[in-house]
Design a protein around this motif. Sequence first.
Motif, PDB file in Angstrom:
ATOM      1  N   THR A  41      27.070  44.038 -14.802  1.00  0.00           N
ATOM      2  CA  THR A  41      25.836  43.901 -15.581  1.00  0.00           C
ATOM      3  C   THR A  41      25.194  42.539 -15.365  1.00  0.00           C
ATOM      4  O   THR A  41      23.976  42.433 -15.192  1.00  0.00           O
ATOM      5  CB  THR A  41      26.119  44.128 -17.073  1.00  0.00           C
ATOM      6  OG1 THR A  41      26.680  45.444 -17.232  1.00  0.00           O
ATOM      7  CG2 THR A  41      24.862  44.008 -17.905  1.00  0.00           C
ATOM      8  N   LEU A  42      26.001  41.491 -15.328  1.00  0.00           N
ATOM      9  CA  LEU A  42      25.452  40.152 -15.090  1.00  0.00           C
ATOM     10  C   LEU A  42      24.893  40.036 -13.667  1.00  0.00           C
ATOM     11  O   LEU A  42      23.858  39.396 -13.454  1.00  0.00           O
ATOM     12  CB  LEU A  42      26.522  39.094 -15.357  1.00  0.00           C
ATOM     13  CG  LEU A  42      26.956  38.979 -16.818  1.00  0.00           C
ATOM     14  CD1 LEU A  42      28.081  37.956 -16.954  1.00  0.00           C
ATOM     15  CD2 LEU A  42      25.790  38.636 -17.719  1.00  0.00           C
ATOM     16  N   ASP A  43      25.553  40.677 -12.693  1.00  0.00           N
ATOM     17  CA  ASP A  43      25.032  40.693 -11.328  1.00  0.00           C
ATOM     18  C   ASP A  43      23.695  41.435 -11.264  1.00  0.00           C
ATOM     19  O   ASP A  43      22.762  41.006 -10.583  1.00  0.00           O
ATOM     20  CB  ASP A  43      26.032  41.344 -10.363  1.00  0.00           C
ATOM     21  CG  ASP A  43      27.243  40.464 -10.096  1.00  0.00           C
ATOM     22  OD1 ASP A  43      27.179  39.244 -10.365  1.00  0.00           O
ATOM     23  OD2 ASP A  43      28.259  41.007  -9.613  1.00  0.00           O
ATOM     24  N   ALA A  44      23.589  42.545 -11.992  1.00  0.00           N
ATOM     25  CA  ALA A  44      22.334  43.294 -12.033  1.00  0.00           C
ATOM     26  C   ALA A  44      21.231  42.454 -12.674  1.00  0.00           C
ATOM     27  O   ALA A  44      20.078  42.479 -12.226  1.00  0.00           O
ATOM     28  CB  ALA A  44      22.520  44.602 -12.803  1.00  0.00           C
ATOM     29  N   THR A  45      21.587  41.698 -13.694  1.00  0.00           N
ATOM     30  CA  THR A  45      20.615  40.813 -14.338  1.00  0.00           C
ATOM     31  C   THR A  45      20.115  39.760 -13.355  1.00  0.00           C
ATOM     32  O   THR A  45      18.907  39.505 -13.250  1.00  0.00           O
ATOM     33  CB  THR A  45      21.259  40.113 -15.565  1.00  0.00           C
ATOM     34  OG1 THR A  45      21.754  41.112 -16.447  1.00  0.00           O
ATOM     35  CG2 THR A  45      20.265  39.225 -16.280  1.00  0.00           C
ATOM     36  N   ARG A  46      21.023  39.171 -12.603  1.00  0.00           N
ATOM     37  CA  ARG A  46      20.659  38.152 -11.624  1.00  0.00           C
ATOM     38  C   ARG A  46      19.752  38.744 -10.533  1.00  0.00           C
ATOM     39  O   ARG A  46      18.738  38.163 -10.163  1.00  0.00           O
ATOM     40  CB  ARG A  46      21.915  37.543 -11.003  1.00  0.00           C
ATOM     41  CG  ARG A  46      21.667  36.330 -10.139  1.00  0.00           C
ATOM     42  CD  ARG A  46      22.960  35.635  -9.709  1.00  0.00           C
ATOM     43  NE  ARG A  46      23.680  35.127 -10.873  1.00  0.00           N
ATOM     44  CZ  ARG A  46      24.823  35.646 -11.342  1.00  0.00           C
ATOM     45  NH1 ARG A  46      25.384  36.672 -10.771  1.00  0.00           N
ATOM     46  NH2 ARG A  46      25.409  35.117 -12.396  1.00  0.00           N
TER      47      ARG A  46
END
Length: 132
Positions: free
Chosen positions: A111-116
């Motif tokens: 999820t954090l990678d998708a946000t980035r």
Amino acid sequence: MSQDNPTGRRESRRRRANVAGGRQHKHEVKVSPEEEGFLLRLAAEQHVTVSRLLVESALMSGAAETPTERKNAIATLFGLHRLLASISNNVNQIARATNATGEVHTELRATLDATRRTAERIDRAIDGLSLP
């Protein structure tokens, strides 16, 4: 020249909106086969006719983009905004579960990678806009 659609439909128009009294002047432009291919490709990318592409490009020669390009960029930004809102919802759900159990869930990294990635797409979209 208004691009408004009086019927209230939200889809984009390939042709320009009608004007009162009609358009009185006509111009013929001859192009080579290579130029024709280039014009057809640009028009298809913007989802407009070649005539509309030529008129918008000529009338907006002082601007960095045509109204259609700007509209497409804005649509892209709205799509990215919706995507970011969905990702934010996922982050909130993961944070709630993490706070309740004390365990960090495996979905957190994805999820954090998708946000980035989404933030980078927004940056690229903004970089593609010409601002006054």
